[in-house]
Design a protein around this motif. Structure first.
Motif, short mmCIF file in Angstrom:
data_model
loop_
_atom_site.label_atom_id
_atom_site.label_comp_id
_atom_site.label_asym_id
_atom_site.label_seq_id
_atom_site.Cartn_x
_atom_site.Cartn_y
_atom_site.Cartn_z
N ASN A 5 0.83 -1.21 0.00
CA ASN A 5 0.00 0.00 0.00
C ASN A 5 0.86 1.25 0.00
O ASN A 5 0.53 2.24 -0.66
N ARG A 8 2.21 1.68 -3.52
CA ARG A 8 1.16 2.17 -4.42
C ARG A 8 0.89 3.65 -4.21
O ARG A 8 0.68 4.40 -5.16
N ASP A 12 1.32 6.34 -7.37
CA ASP A 12 0.11 6.87 -8.01
C ASP A 12 0.36 8.17 -8.77
O ASP A 12 -0.11 8.31 -9.90
#
Length: 89
Positions: A5, A8, A12
């Protein structure tokens, strides 16, 4: 927050930039992939031609996905299946 997470979240903002670059330079990238595949094929004297061609095609498909070339135009309709029963054969 897990490692994935966290990664990510950091990647992004970069997604859009990579997509834009893939759209702008797609032809150059594909030309480079073709040249690399040809060079490797020559070095191996054609022994792995099928595998090299398959790998180059997969790399080109991945680049097209990055550039969003296969996305349908907005409002063009989705790929939703019909709601009726399947036709009898």
């Amino acid at each position: 927050m897990g490692l994935l997470n966290n990664l990510r979240a950091r990647l992004d903002p970069v997604k859009g930039k990579v997509s834009d670059l893939a759209q702008q330079h797609g032809d150059k990238i594909q030309h480079g992939l073709d040249r690399a595949a040809r060079a490797v094929d020559q070095r191996t004297r054609g022994k792995y031609s099928d595998r090299i061609r398959t790998g180059a095609d997969k790399a080109k498909d991945a680049m097209d996905r990055l550039a969003h070339k296969n996305d349908p135009a907005p409002g063009a309709g989705g790929t939703t299946p019909p709601t009726g029963p399947p036709p009898a054969s």
